[in-house]
Design a protein around this motif. Structure first.
Motif, short mmCIF file in Angstrom:
data_model
loop_
_atom_site.label_atom_id
_atom_site.label_comp_id
_atom_site.label_asym_id
_atom_site.label_seq_id
_atom_site.Cartn_x
_atom_site.Cartn_y
_atom_site.Cartn_z
N ARG A 78 70.00 34.13 41.90
CA ARG A 78 70.54 33.43 41.16
C ARG A 78 70.15 34.11 40.10
N CYS A 80 73.30 36.43 36.45
CA CYS A 80 74.02 36.78 35.83
C CYS A 80 74.54 38.11 35.03
N ASP A 82 77.11 38.50 33.75
CA ASP A 82 78.63 38.49 32.73
C ASP A 82 78.29 38.36 31.45
N GLY A 85 78.12 33.75 30.68
CA GLY A 85 76.86 33.35 31.40
C GLY A 85 77.16 32.99 33.09
N CYS A 86 78.16 33.55 33.11
CA CYS A 86 78.74 32.56 34.40
C CYS A 86 77.57 32.82 36.22
N SER A 87 77.12 31.77 36.73
CA SER A 87 75.33 32.17 37.01
C SER A 87 76.35 32.93 38.99
N THR A 88 75.68 34.03 38.68
CA THR A 88 76.25 34.01 40.36
C THR A 88 75.70 34.22 40.97
N SER A 89 74.72 34.27 42.85
CA SER A 89 73.87 33.75 43.96
C SER A 89 74.45 34.20 45.27
#
Length: 132
Positions: A78, A80, A82, A85-89
């Motif tokens: 996990r 980010c 962006d 603060g958009c979380s990516t996983s």
């Protein structure tokens, strides 16, 4: 070929060919990331990233689970990409693990990432390459 062959030199050659086996060009980064394993969450810093994977550096002081990581383990990374603060996983496989005195270096390969993830990561990589 997934890893280089072992070589034994009886005498040193005057020249040796160097062959890169990486499929994707990596860019340096300092993105915070969290590796989620069966043993728990391990926060770290992504030191480089490509479309195929990344290297996560984990401070292992006080984190016994970090020192128990092994190549071949499956996990989720996990992080980010962006500024908002958009979380990516994405799921990943630990390809190699180097254990240092205070840090663990985990080489991660992204495992069948979703198309949306690949698009966001590619946009980030292009932005970093354009800035450098």
């Amino acid at each position: 070929i997934t890893r280089p062959s072992l070589l034994v030199f009886l005498s040193y050659p005057s020249m040796m060919n160097n062959l890169s086996i990486r499929q994707f060009k990596r860019v340096h980064s300092a993105l915070p990331g969290i590796l989620v394993t069966a043993e728990g969450e391990l926060p770290g810093s992504i030191s480089d990233v490509s479309l195929g994977g990344c290297q996560l550096v984990i401070d292992s002081r006080g984190r016994a689970a970090a020192r128990q990581l092994e190549g071949g383990q499956r996990a989720v990374l996990r992080f980010c990409l962006d500024a908002d603060g958009c979380s990516t996983s994405t799921p990943c496989i630990l390809r190699n693990v180097e254990i240092g005195q205070f840090q663990v270096y985990a080489g991660l390969a992204f495992d069948n990432p979703e198309e949306a993830f690949k698009e966001r990561l590619n946009a980030y990589l292009e932005m970093v390459r354009a800035a450098s």
